[in-house]
Design a protein around this motif. Structure first.
Motif, PDB file in Angstrom:
ATOM      1  N   ALA A  39       0.826  -1.214   0.000  1.00  0.00           N
ATOM      2  CA  ALA A  39       0.000   0.000   0.000  1.00  0.00           C
ATOM      3  C   ALA A  39       0.859   1.262   0.000  1.00  0.00           C
ATOM      4  CB  ALA A  39      -0.928  -0.011   1.209  1.00  0.00           C
ATOM      5  N   VAL A  40       1.913   1.280   0.809  1.00  0.00           N
ATOM      6  CA  VAL A  40       2.757   2.481   0.902  1.00  0.00           C
ATOM      7  C   VAL A  40       3.527   2.707  -0.397  1.00  0.00           C
ATOM      8  CG1 VAL A  40       4.791   3.440   2.064  1.00  0.00           C
ATOM      9  CG2 VAL A  40       2.933   2.485   3.405  1.00  0.00           C
ATOM     10  N   THR A  41       4.163   1.667  -0.906  1.00  0.00           N
ATOM     11  CA  THR A  41       4.929   1.862  -2.141  1.00  0.00           C
ATOM     12  C   THR A  41       4.005   2.181  -3.317  1.00  0.00           C
ATOM     13  OG1 THR A  41       4.968  -0.530  -2.522  1.00  0.00           O
ATOM     14  CG2 THR A  41       6.901   0.448  -1.471  1.00  0.00           C
ATOM     15  N   ILE A  44       3.154   5.823  -3.031  1.00  0.00           N
ATOM     16  CA  ILE A  44       4.297   6.674  -3.407  1.00  0.00           C
ATOM     17  C   ILE A  44       4.395   6.762  -4.925  1.00  0.00           C
ATOM     18  CG2 ILE A  44       6.819   6.813  -3.427  1.00  0.00           C
ATOM     19  CD1 ILE A  44       6.764   5.636  -0.587  1.00  0.00           C
ATOM     20  N   VAL A  45       4.289   5.630  -5.595  1.00  0.00           N
ATOM     21  CA  VAL A  45       4.392   5.608  -7.056  1.00  0.00           C
ATOM     22  C   VAL A  45       3.227   6.382  -7.680  1.00  0.00           C
ATOM     23  CG1 VAL A  45       4.298   4.104  -9.085  1.00  0.00           C
ATOM     24  CG2 VAL A  45       5.747   3.490  -7.152  1.00  0.00           C
ATOM     25  N   ALA A  46       2.027   6.213  -7.125  1.00  0.00           N
ATOM     26  CA  ALA A  46       0.855   6.866  -7.707  1.00  0.00           C
ATOM     27  C   ALA A  46       0.795   8.365  -7.396  1.00  0.00           C
ATOM     28  CB  ALA A  46      -0.407   6.190  -7.198  1.00  0.00           C
ATOM     29  N   SER A  47       1.391   8.801  -6.290  1.00  0.00           N
ATOM     30  CA  SER A  47       1.251  10.201  -5.876  1.00  0.00           C
ATOM     31  C   SER A  47       2.113  11.162  -6.687  1.00  0.00           C
ATOM     32  CB  SER A  47       1.574  10.354  -4.396  1.00  0.00           C
ATOM     33  OG  SER A  47       2.946  10.119  -4.174  1.00  0.00           O
ATOM     34  N   THR A  48       3.253  10.689  -7.169  1.00  0.00           N
ATOM     35  CA  THR A  48       4.096  11.576  -7.972  1.00  0.00           C
ATOM     36  C   THR A  48       3.684  11.447  -9.428  1.00  0.00           C
ATOM     37  OG1 THR A  48       5.777   9.871  -8.195  1.00  0.00           O
ATOM     38  CG2 THR A  48       6.042  11.400  -6.374  1.00  0.00           C
ATOM     39  N   GLY A  49       3.528  12.553 -10.086  1.00  0.00           N
ATOM     40  CA  GLY A  49       3.065  12.528 -11.468  1.00  0.00           C
ATOM     41  C   GLY A  49       4.187  12.562 -12.480  1.00  0.00           C
ATOM     42  N   THR A  50       5.367  12.060 -12.114  1.00  0.00           N
ATOM     43  CA  THR A  50       6.528  12.140 -13.009  1.00  0.00           C
ATOM     44  C   THR A  50       6.728  10.878 -13.828  1.00  0.00           C
ATOM     45  OG1 THR A  50       7.997  11.359 -11.265  1.00  0.00           O
ATOM     46  CG2 THR A  50       7.689  13.744 -11.455  1.00  0.00           C
ATOM     47  N   GLY A  51       5.783   9.985 -13.819  1.00  0.00           N
ATOM     48  CA  GLY A  51       5.932   8.741 -14.567  1.00  0.00           C
ATOM     49  C   GLY A  51       6.321   7.600 -13.641  1.00  0.00           C
ATOM     50  N   PHE A  52       6.022   6.415 -14.097  1.00  0.00           N
ATOM     51  CA  PHE A  52       6.239   5.233 -13.257  1.00  0.00           C
ATOM     52  C   PHE A  52       7.708   5.030 -12.908  1.00  0.00           C
ATOM     53  CE2 PHE A  52       7.067   0.679 -12.757  1.00  0.00           C
ATOM     54  CZ  PHE A  52       6.232   0.414 -11.679  1.00  0.00           C
ATOM     55  N   HIS A  57      11.642   5.338  -8.015  1.00  0.00           N
ATOM     56  CA  HIS A  57      12.917   5.532  -7.314  1.00  0.00           C
ATOM     57  C   HIS A  57      12.672   5.850  -5.845  1.00  0.00           C
ATOM     58  CE1 HIS A  57      15.439   6.400 -11.161  1.00  0.00           C
ATOM     59  NE2 HIS A  57      14.556   5.443 -11.338  1.00  0.00           N
ATOM     60  N   ALA A  58      11.671   6.694  -5.565  1.00  0.00           N
ATOM     61  CA  ALA A  58      11.345   7.002  -4.166  1.00  0.00           C
ATOM     62  C   ALA A  58      10.836   5.765  -3.440  1.00  0.00           C
ATOM     63  CB  ALA A  58      10.309   8.119  -4.108  1.00  0.00           C
ATOM     64  N   ALA A  59      10.039   4.964  -4.132  1.00  0.00           N
ATOM     65  CA  ALA A  59       9.527   3.736  -3.513  1.00  0.00           C
ATOM     66  C   ALA A  59      10.669   2.770  -3.200  1.00  0.00           C
ATOM     67  CB  ALA A  59       8.497   3.079  -4.430  1.00  0.00           C
TER      68      ALA A  59
END
Length: 119
Positions: A39-41, A44-52, A57-59
């Motif tokens: 759920a957390v990762t 994180i991936v869905a919240s940033t709109g910079t592409g998958f 990288h943050a995840a």
């Protein structure tokens, strides 16, 4: 990789009648951690709109940090201090009095089972 040491740490030092509870708690915590991790990762991936790719990288950084925390906890939980604490707690649990059931004493193991049925 982590399951055997976690389970061993959870059940070591406990009396045989408490091992099942410790194993169940360890398995439940492992399942909870896996579901929270997904759920957390995912968030994180869905919240940033910079592409998958870029947002993953943050995840991965979060997952790496969690791995380091798990490594540190593994080292701490297998230290001599932790083993001594587990042995002390196991001894304390083994000598704890047996609780009564709803105000009625539990039948002793040496009691005749036919007497308990006749009451």
């Amino acid at each position: 990789m982590f399951t055997p040491p976690i389970t061993n740490t959870a059940v070591s030092g406990l009396p045989p009648d408490q091992v099942g509870v410790a194993g169940a708690l360890a398995a439940s915590a492992r399942q909870f951690g896996a579901s929270i991790g997904v759920a957390v990762t995912g968030s994180i991936v869905a919240s940033t709109g910079t592409g998958f790719i870029n947002s993953s990288h943050a995840a991965w950084a979060v997952l790496g940090g969690c791995g380091l925390v798990a490594l540190a906890l593994g080292v701490i939980s297998t230290s001599s201090w932790a083993k001594a604490a587990a042995a002390r707690n196991g001894q304390r649990l083994a000598t704890a009095p047996i609780p009564e059931s709803q105000g009625h004493p539990l039948p002793s193991p040496s009691a005749d089972p036919t007497e308990a049925r006749n009451e």
